[in-house]
Structures are given as structure tokens and as C-alpha cells.
Design an enzyme around this catalytic site. Structure first.
Site, mmCIF file in Angstrom:
data_model
loop_
_atom_site.group_PDB
_atom_site.id
_atom_site.type_symbol
_atom_site.label_atom_id
_atom_site.label_comp_id
_atom_site.label_asym_id
_atom_site.label_seq_id
_atom_site.Cartn_x
_atom_site.Cartn_y
_atom_site.Cartn_z
ATOM 1 N N TYR A 185 10.797 -1.346 -22.468
ATOM 2 C CA TYR A 185 11.290 -1.779 -21.149
ATOM 3 C C TYR A 185 10.115 -2.189 -20.253
ATOM 4 C CZ TYR A 185 14.359 -2.159 -17.136
ATOM 5 O OH TYR A 185 15.073 -2.660 -16.065
ATOM 6 N N LYS A 189 9.380 -6.052 -18.969
ATOM 7 C CA LYS A 189 9.424 -6.359 -17.531
ATOM 8 C C LYS A 189 8.076 -6.863 -17.012
ATOM 9 C CE LYS A 189 13.667 -5.915 -17.130
ATOM 10 N NZ LYS A 189 14.435 -7.152 -16.953
HETATM 11 N N1 LIG Z 1 20.262 -1.455 -13.101
HETATM 12 C C1 LIG Z 1 19.036 -1.138 -12.692
HETATM 13 O O1 LIG Z 1 18.760 -0.030 -12.201
HETATM 14 C C2 LIG Z 1 17.933 -2.163 -12.788
HETATM 15 C C3 LIG Z 1 16.715 -1.903 -12.131
HETATM 16 C C4 LIG Z 1 15.704 -2.832 -12.232
HETATM 17 C C5 LIG Z 1 15.881 -3.997 -12.955
HETATM 18 N N2 LIG Z 1 17.069 -4.201 -13.582
HETATM 19 C C6 LIG Z 1 17.206 -5.426 -14.357
HETATM 20 O O2 LIG Z 1 18.298 -6.166 -13.868
HETATM 21 C C7 LIG Z 1 18.917 -6.885 -14.941
HETATM 22 C C8 LIG Z 1 20.400 -6.547 -15.004
HETATM 23 O O3 LIG Z 1 20.563 -5.146 -15.143
HETATM 24 P P1 LIG Z 1 22.008 -4.486 -15.188
HETATM 25 O O4 LIG Z 1 21.862 -3.115 -14.662
HETATM 26 O O5 LIG Z 1 22.995 -5.408 -14.577
HETATM 27 O O6 LIG Z 1 22.238 -4.366 -16.762
HETATM 28 P P2 LIG Z 1 23.599 -4.540 -17.585
HETATM 29 O O7 LIG Z 1 23.350 -3.861 -18.884
HETATM 30 O O8 LIG Z 1 24.771 -4.106 -16.759
HETATM 31 O O9 LIG Z 1 23.710 -6.116 -17.789
HETATM 32 C C9 LIG Z 1 22.993 -6.801 -18.790
HETATM 33 C C10 LIG Z 1 23.893 -7.922 -19.301
HETATM 34 O O10 LIG Z 1 23.172 -8.668 -20.282
HETATM 35 C C11 LIG Z 1 24.110 -9.026 -21.299
HETATM 36 N N3 LIG Z 1 23.386 -9.335 -22.538
HETATM 37 C C12 LIG Z 1 22.791 -8.470 -23.396
HETATM 38 N N4 LIG Z 1 22.286 -9.126 -24.440
HETATM 39 C C13 LIG Z 1 22.546 -10.438 -24.255
HETATM 40 C C14 LIG Z 1 22.276 -11.616 -24.993
HETATM 41 N N5 LIG Z 1 21.635 -11.562 -26.184
HETATM 42 N N6 LIG Z 1 22.690 -12.806 -24.507
HETATM 43 C C15 LIG Z 1 23.358 -12.863 -23.331
HETATM 44 N N7 LIG Z 1 23.648 -11.785 -22.574
HETATM 45 C C16 LIG Z 1 23.242 -10.586 -23.034
HETATM 46 C C17 LIG Z 1 25.001 -7.812 -21.438
HETATM 47 O O11 LIG Z 1 26.223 -8.128 -22.088
HETATM 48 C C18 LIG Z 1 25.178 -7.401 -19.992
HETATM 49 O O12 LIG Z 1 26.314 -7.987 -19.390
HETATM 50 C C19 LIG Z 1 18.140 -6.489 -16.203
HETATM 51 O O13 LIG Z 1 17.137 -7.447 -16.450
HETATM 52 C C20 LIG Z 1 17.518 -5.180 -15.817
HETATM 53 O O14 LIG Z 1 16.371 -4.888 -16.567
HETATM 54 C C21 LIG Z 1 18.097 -3.330 -13.503
#
Ligand SMILES: NC(=O)c1ccc[n+]([C@@H]2O[C@H](COP(=O)([O-])OP(=O)(O)OC[C@H]3O[C@@H](n4cnc5c(N)ncnc54)[C@H](O)[C@@H]3O)[C@@H](O)[C@H]2O)c1
Length: 274
Positions: A185, A189
Site C-alpha cells: 500500500y 501510494k
Molecule cells: N478509504 C480510505 O480511508 C482511503 C484513505 C486514503 C486513500 N484512499 C484511496 O482512495 C481510493 C478509493 O478508496 P476506497 O476507500 O473508495 O476503496 P474501495 O475499495 O471502496 O474502492 C475501490 C474500487 O476500485 C475497484 N477496483 C478494484 N480493482 C479494480 C480494477 N482492476 N479495475 C477497475 N476497478 C477496480 C473496486 O471494485 C472498488 O469499487 C483508493 O485509491 C484508496 O487507496 C482511501
């Protein structure tokens, strides 16, 4: 004197990878609220279509849900073709999709470095980093050819600082079995901002702006003990809410940010400055 600042995304078409996820839907809502056309591109087809239909109705805009696997170039080619056929243009790419392991949720698998499976590493890099590169290569190249566009890479506080693994600690477990945020991760990132810097200069004169938004951890049903520990590490005293990033996204996508490229806009309640 011009007294308006142009945050409008009127009629701009924005492809959001991972758009059916927790935050992807919020990105799509933000694009719609600013007058744009969100394209929810996700490997989960039914969810992508359902979320797009909800947004189209609620915001009275065009919105699309399209199945796409961003680890496969031919799937991204097909996505771009479909968007161009149905919307006639594409203006914005939001690279949001990633494997996002919820270490803090009980019962989830965890991955200490010594035993971290190579298959998991490869899968995490394939979605979070290679997928973002492929989308930039295919969709970003179309923006550059046209001479304008915006790419946003969604990173994390863990692209800037190391995870404090104490946050995930479970007192009942011995040290060598403590859950940790996986190494993949952090690498994914941090790598995304490297991609931003490279593309921002590569396409600077082609009219494509490329920026990173680094998000703080989002409150999403974690156990109370975790929430308290995580919040205590954040100057503003709380984790993020899913809609905390919408203003940053609209700003960077809009002409208000016309001279902003290669930036890393950190939206984390101050966590990385402490
Ligand atoms: N949730 C948090 O606390 C947080 C914090 C910092 C950064 N982020 C970043 O924000 C972004 C979204 O996070 P989230 O919490 O909504 O995660 P999430 O898991 O809810 O959403 C990720 C989405 O990506 C899709 N996905 C996975 N593999 C795929 C592929 N091969 N092709 C197309 N789509 C694909 C999944 O189906 C899912 O809908 C990510 O990059 C995550 O690292 C999240």
C-alpha cells in the site's frame, strides 16, 4: 474586473476508475455537482451502473457506469471507445481504483512483511500502480493529443508518511502476529505521486495538468478503539468523512487550477504535519 472564479466543470466528461467504491462515488457526485458528466468505471459492473443511475437522477446530469478492469489495456481501450461514442469527448481522468486493505476491521487478513505473499504484492501493484499507468497511457494520451485535460491520481497519507502500525495493534496477539498495513500500500501510494510528477512535466506543454490528492484515512465503520487512536494522531481530532475530498477534486479539475500541475494536495486534517 472579473469577480468570478471558475470552478465549473460544465459538460466535462470525467472517467473515475474505481468509481463504484466508497470514495469513487463521492468523486462522481462532486463532478456531477460541478456540472460535469461522471463516468463510473469499475470492475464491478452492476455497482457501476447502479451508482451512475442514482447520480444521474439525483443531480439531473448525464452519468455512465461502465465495466472496466484497469489491469488490462484492452479493457481501458474499450472504456475509452465507449465513452467517446456515448459522450463524444473525455476531459478528466481520476485514477482512484486500488486494493485498499482494511487492516483495522476484525477478521480481515493481515500481512506482515516477513510473510507477505508475492501474489498479493503483484495484485496490489497491478491495480494501484500499473492500472493507473495504463489509464494514463491510454486515456491521458488521448487528452494530450487533443491538447487539453486533467489527470488526478488519488494517493494517501501513506504515500507521504509510514503507517504507524501501533494503530492496528491487537493486545491479545503476540508481536509476530500483529496486523499491519501491507508494504504494497505504501509503495503504490508513493509511486502514484512519482507518476504525477513524471506526467505533469511530460505533458505540461500538451495542455494536460496532472496532480495528486493525498487523502487521510476515512471513518467507515472501524472499531471504536481504532477510531479513538487514529483520531488522536490527527491535529483536527477526527478521521476524514467520505465527502471531505470533493472540494479538492473539483478545484484541481477546474480552470481555477489552470496553473497547477505536479502538485500533491494533502487533505488529511493535518496528520502528515504532526
Ligand atoms: N478509504 C480510505 O480511508 C482511503 C484513505 C486514503 C486513500 N484512499 C484511496 O482512495 C481510493 C478509493 O478508496 P476506497 O476507500 O473508495 O476503496 P474501495 O475499495 O471502496 O474502492 C475501490 C474500487 O476500485 C475497484 N477496483 C478494484 N480493482 C479494480 C480494477 N482492476 N479495475 C477497475 N476497478 C477496480 C473496486 O471494485 C472498488 O469499487 C483508493 O485509491 C484508496 O487507496 C482511501
Amino acid at each position: 474586473m472579473n469577480r468570478t472564479i471558475d470552478f465549473s466543470l460544465e459538460d466535462r466528461v470525467a472517467i473515475i476508475t474505481g468509481g463504484a467504491g466508497l470514495l469513487g462515488v463521492r468523486h462522481a457526485e462532486a463532478i456531477a455537482a460541478a456540472g460535469g458528466v461522471p463516468v463510473i468505471a469499475d470492475i464491478r459492473r452492476a455497482d457501476a451502473e447502479a451508482r451512475a443511475a442514482e447520480i444521474a437522477k439525483r443531480f439531473d446530469v448525464r452519468a455512465m457506469g461502465i465495466e472496466c478492469d484497469i489491469t488490462r489495456a484492452e479493457s481501458i481501450d474499450a472504456l475509452l471507445r465507449t465513452v467517446l461514442e456515448r459522450a463524444g469527448r473525455v476531459d478528466i481522468l481520476v485514477n482512484d481504483a486500488a486494493n485498499n486493505p482494511k487492516v483495522e476491521t476484525p477478521g480481515q487478513a493481515f500481512s506482515r512483511l516477513e510473510k507477505f505473499p508475492i501474489d498479493q504484492w503483484n495484485a496490489d501493484v497491478a491495480v494501484g500502480l500499473t492500472g493507473a499507468f495504463l489509464c494514463a497511457k491510454i486515456i491521458g494520451s488521448a487528452l494530450a493529443k487533443r491538447g487539453s485535460g486533467v489527470i488526478i491520481n488519488i494517493s494517501s497519507e501513506y504515500g507521504i508518511i509510514a503507517p504507524d502500525q501501533h494503530l492496528y495493534r491487537k493486545e491479545e496477539l503476540p508481536d509476530d502476529q500483529q496486523p499491519v498495513k501491507p508494504v504494497s500500500y505504501s509503495v503504490v501510494k508513493a509511486g502514484l505521486h512519482g507518476l504525477t510528477l513524471y506526467l505533469a512535466t511530460y505533458w505540461a506543454q500538451a495542455g494536460v495538468r496532472v496532480n495528486t490528492i493525498s487523502l487521510g484515512g476515512v471513518e467507515s465503520g472501524q472499531p471504536a478503539g481504532f477510531l479513538a487512536r487514529a483520531s488522536a494522531r490527527i491535529p483536527m481530532g477526527r478521521m476524514a468523512q467520505p465527502n471531505d475530498f470533493q472540494g479538492a477534486l473539483v478545484y484541481l479539475c477546474s480552470d481555477a487550477a489552470a496553473f497547477v500541475t505536479g502538485a500533491n494536495l494533502v487533505v488529511d486534517g493535518g496528520k502528515t504535519i504532526w
